[in-house]
Design a protein around this motif. Structure first.
Motif, PDB file in Angstrom:
ATOM      1  N   THR A   1     -28.556 110.036  42.912  1.00 50.31           N
ATOM      2  CA  THR A   1     -29.963 110.243  42.537  1.00 50.31           C
ATOM      3  C   THR A   1     -30.801 110.632  43.756  1.00 50.31           C
ATOM      4  OG1 THR A   1     -29.699 108.576  40.831  1.00 50.31           O
ATOM      5  CG2 THR A   1     -31.955 109.136  41.428  1.00 50.31           C
ATOM      6  N   GLU A   2     -30.649 109.837  44.852  1.00 54.59           N
ATOM      7  CA  GLU A   2     -31.519 110.105  45.999  1.00 54.59           C
ATOM      8  C   GLU A   2     -31.166 111.421  46.697  1.00 54.59           C
ATOM      9  OE1 GLU A   2     -31.072 106.433  48.043  1.00 54.59           O
ATOM     10  OE2 GLU A   2     -29.256 107.028  49.125  1.00 54.59           O
ATOM     11  N   ILE A   3     -29.870 111.744  46.747  1.00 59.59           N
ATOM     12  CA  ILE A   3     -29.487 112.998  47.410  1.00 59.59           C
ATOM     13  C   ILE A   3     -29.894 114.192  46.537  1.00 59.59           C
ATOM     14  CG2 ILE A   3     -27.514 114.398  48.162  1.00 59.59           C
ATOM     15  CD1 ILE A   3     -28.280 112.197  50.160  1.00 59.59           C
ATOM     16  N   GLN A   4     -29.774 114.029  45.217  1.00 60.92           N
ATOM     17  CA  GLN A   4     -30.197 115.101  44.311  1.00 60.92           C
ATOM     18  C   GLN A   4     -31.697 115.380  44.467  1.00 60.92           C
ATOM     19  OE1 GLN A   4     -27.786 116.380  41.865  1.00 60.92           O
ATOM     20  NE2 GLN A   4     -29.282 118.038  41.698  1.00 60.92           N
ATOM     21  N   GLU A   5     -32.485 114.318  44.536  1.00 63.86           N
ATOM     22  CA  GLU A   5     -33.939 114.473  44.734  1.00 63.86           C
ATOM     23  C   GLU A   5     -34.214 115.183  46.058  1.00 63.86           C
ATOM     24  OE1 GLU A   5     -35.675 110.575  44.640  1.00 63.86           O
ATOM     25  OE2 GLU A   5     -35.378 110.324  42.484  1.00 63.86           O
ATOM     26  N   HIS A   6     -33.518 114.738  47.104  1.00 60.65           N
ATOM     27  CA  HIS A   6     -33.707 115.313  48.436  1.00 60.65           C
ATOM     28  C   HIS A   6     -33.336 116.799  48.429  1.00 60.65           C
ATOM     29  CE1 HIS A   6     -33.909 114.692  52.884  1.00 60.65           C
ATOM     30  NE2 HIS A   6     -33.238 115.825  52.843  1.00 60.65           N
ATOM     31  N   TYR A   7     -32.205 117.081  47.793  1.00 61.69           N
ATOM     32  CA  TYR A   7     -31.686 118.450  47.720  1.00 61.69           C
ATOM     33  C   TYR A   7     -32.691 119.366  47.012  1.00 61.69           C
ATOM     34  CZ  TYR A   7     -28.739 122.189  45.800  1.00 61.69           C
ATOM     35  OH  TYR A   7     -28.241 123.397  45.410  1.00 61.69           O
ATOM     36  N   GLU A   8     -33.253 118.875  45.916  1.00 61.39           N
ATOM     37  CA  GLU A   8     -34.198 119.718  45.164  1.00 61.39           C
ATOM     38  C   GLU A   8     -35.445 120.012  45.994  1.00 61.39           C
ATOM     39  OE1 GLU A   8     -34.701 117.704  41.460  1.00 61.39           O
ATOM     40  OE2 GLU A   8     -32.659 118.225  40.829  1.00 61.39           O
ATOM     41  N   SER A   9     -35.939 119.009  46.731  1.00 62.09           N
ATOM     42  CA  SER A   9     -37.105 119.236  47.587  1.00 62.09           C
ATOM     43  C   SER A   9     -36.771 120.243  48.682  1.00 62.09           C
ATOM     44  CB  SER A   9     -37.549 117.924  48.239  1.00 62.09           C
ATOM     45  OG  SER A   9     -37.980 117.021  47.269  1.00 62.09           O
ATOM     46  N   ALA A  10     -35.585 120.089  49.295  1.00 58.86           N
ATOM     47  CA  ALA A  10     -35.190 120.995  50.381  1.00 58.86           C
ATOM     48  C   ALA A  10     -35.019 122.420  49.837  1.00 58.86           C
ATOM     49  CB  ALA A  10     -33.886 120.505  50.998  1.00 58.86           C
ATOM     50  N   ARG A  11     -34.484 122.517  48.632  1.00 56.47           N
ATOM     51  CA  ARG A  11     -34.235 123.820  48.012  1.00 56.47           C
ATOM     52  C   ARG A  11     -35.567 124.520  47.703  1.00 56.47           C
ATOM     53  NH1 ARG A  11     -33.182 125.797  42.981  1.00 56.47           N
ATOM     54  NH2 ARG A  11     -31.537 127.387  42.895  1.00 56.47           N
ATOM     55  N   GLU A  12     -36.497 123.740  47.142  1.00 53.81           N
ATOM     56  CA  GLU A  12     -37.824 124.297  46.832  1.00 53.81           C
ATOM     57  C   GLU A  12     -38.520 124.774  48.092  1.00 53.81           C
ATOM     58  OE1 GLU A  12     -40.177 121.427  44.726  1.00 53.81           O
ATOM     59  OE2 GLU A  12     -38.884 121.528  42.963  1.00 53.81           O
ATOM     60  N   ALA A  13     -38.415 123.981  49.168  1.00 57.08           N
ATOM     61  CA  ALA A  13     -39.064 124.347  50.432  1.00 57.08           C
ATOM     62  C   ALA A  13     -38.474 125.636  50.977  1.00 57.08           C
ATOM     63  CB  ALA A  13     -38.892 123.216  51.447  1.00 57.08           C
ATOM     64  N   ALA A  14     -37.130 125.761  50.861  1.00 57.97           N
ATOM     65  CA  ALA A  14     -36.474 126.977  51.360  1.00 57.97           C
ATOM     66  C   ALA A  14     -36.893 128.195  50.539  1.00 57.97           C
ATOM     67  CB  ALA A  14     -34.961 126.797  51.311  1.00 57.97           C
ATOM     68  N   MET A  15     -36.995 128.020  49.217  1.00 62.12           N
ATOM     69  CA  MET A  15     -37.371 129.148  48.355  1.00 62.12           C
ATOM     70  C   MET A  15     -38.822 129.546  48.567  1.00 62.12           C
ATOM     71  SD  MET A  15     -35.164 128.425  44.924  1.00 62.12           S
ATOM     72  CE  MET A  15     -35.552 129.949  44.095  1.00 62.12           C
ATOM     73  N   SER A  16     -39.671 128.537  48.813  1.00 67.71           N
ATOM     74  CA  SER A  16     -41.081 128.883  49.070  1.00 67.71           C
ATOM     75  C   SER A  16     -41.222 129.555  50.437  1.00 67.71           C
ATOM     76  CB  SER A  16     -41.975 127.641  48.977  1.00 67.71           C
ATOM     77  OG  SER A  16     -41.634 126.734  50.001  1.00 67.71           O
ATOM     78  N   GLY A  17     -40.212 129.407  51.299  1.00 73.30           N
ATOM     79  CA  GLY A  17     -40.217 130.093  52.603  1.00 73.30           C
ATOM     80  C   GLY A  17     -39.627 131.494  52.519  1.00 73.30           C
ATOM     81  N   GLY A  18     -39.228 131.924  51.314  1.00 77.64           N
ATOM     82  CA  GLY A  18     -38.754 133.292  51.125  1.00 77.64           C
ATOM     83  C   GLY A  18     -37.256 133.434  50.927  1.00 77.64           C
TER      84      GLY A  18
END
Lengths: 103, 215
Positions: free
Chosen positions: B26-43
């Motif tokens: 659960t915690e790694i999935q949450e972390h992963y989704e935040s990191a993924r969103e941040a990367a996508m918002s960075g282009g």
């Protein structure tokens, strides 16, 4: 940069002013160190669990962008540990600077 | 087909208990989704964002080693489960509870009887057995609810158990190689359970300790 052993202190510092979830804690540490402390994020949670079992942080369910997240906040015991770690770090840093000279 | 994150999680949760593994996922999935969103918002593209987010997690085996130090492993969860089951079985059955309490007392009376009848060796062996049974069977009913009281109790328990064992079989021949296998095989399950409980005590906050961790 290797900063083994200091991660729990950095986590407590990141939580000192407001509760946060794991991803934000990691980003806060990286940002405040200007990217020098670039640790592997998979090791953040074991450190958070250890702090929680020692009673230095406590976790609670929160919501971010409509999604449930586990947030962490520092406890009184955590504040005490942070104050002690800061004093120790200043003393150590002063001593090493005396030996190696100012950067 | 397993994604990179699935593979990472599989390695990171190896040997963890079911609950611990679910917590990590659960915690790694949450972390992963935040990191993924941040990367996508960075282009970044979706694929790049996936790779960046998994890479940021680091080595899964290193994370697994650290997780096993702070979260319950499947072996530790098994010891807790069995302990809770035993305590539940004893407490839910009054006749079993009273039998366990009466048995060591009966053995102690029998030991006194043998000593009075002149069978000192039999009396000594029974007395040691009674002490051992008393320590094992009656402890769940003792009022031990604080870590400091529990530490004192555990120290006394081991001293008394080893002392009773040595006294019953006479240290001189018990410690010879001939009988060391018997000593080792008798004490191994107790020692292993105690060792596992030490590890569990380090991982669980005192507020979450079941009664068996105090004993």
């Amino acid at each position: 940069m290797n900063f083994r052993g200091t991660l729990p202190t950095l986590i407590l510092e990141a939580l000192e002013h407001e509760p946060s979830h794991g991803y934000l804690i990691a980003q806060r540490i990286k940002k405040r160190s200007q990217g020098v402390l670039d640790f592997k994020e998979g090791t953040l949670y074991p450190a958070l669990h250890k702090l929680e079992s020692e009673g230095q942080v406590e976790s609670f369910e929160g919501v971010e962008k409509g999604r449930p997240r586990r947030y962490y906040r520092i406890t009184a015991s955590g504040h005490g540990a942070l104050t002690k770690d800061r004093a120790e770090w200043r003393a150590l840093s002063r001593a090493v600077t005396l030996i190696l000279g100012e950067a | 087909m397993l994604t990179e994150l699935d593979l990472w999680l599989k390695q990171a949760t190896c040997q963890l208990s079911i609950d611990s593994a679910a917590q990590v996922r659960t915690e790694i999935q949450e972390h992963y989704e935040s990191a993924r969103e941040a990367a996508m918002s960075g282009g970044s593209t979706a694929d790049e964002a996936d790779r960046v987010a998994v890479r940021a997690l680091g080595n899964a085996q290193a994370a697994n080693r650290q997780y096993r130090r702070v979260l319950l492993t499947s072996a530790e969860a098994g010891v807790l489960r069995e302990g809770n089951w035993e305590a539940g079985a004893v407490c839910s059955s009054p006749w079993l509870k009273w039998t366990l309490l009466a048995l060591p007392i009966a053995v102690l009376f029998a030991a006194i009887g043998f000593v009075l009848a002149g069978s000192i060796d039999k009396g000594r062996a029974l007395l040691s057995g009674g002490i051992g049974m008393g320590l094992l069977f009656t402890t769940p009913f003792l009022p031990i609810y604080t870590p400091s009281r529990a530490r004192v109790f555990r120290l006394l328990k081991w001293v008394a158990l080893l002392g009773a064992l040595g006294w019953a079989f006479d240290w001189s021949w018990l410690l010879t190689l001939k009988w060391s296998w018997l000593l080792a095989s008798c004490l191994w399950p107790l020692a292993w359970t105690e060792w596992t409980r030490i590890s569990i005590r380090r991982k669980l906050p005192v507020a979450k300790w079941p009664k068996q961790l105090y004993l």
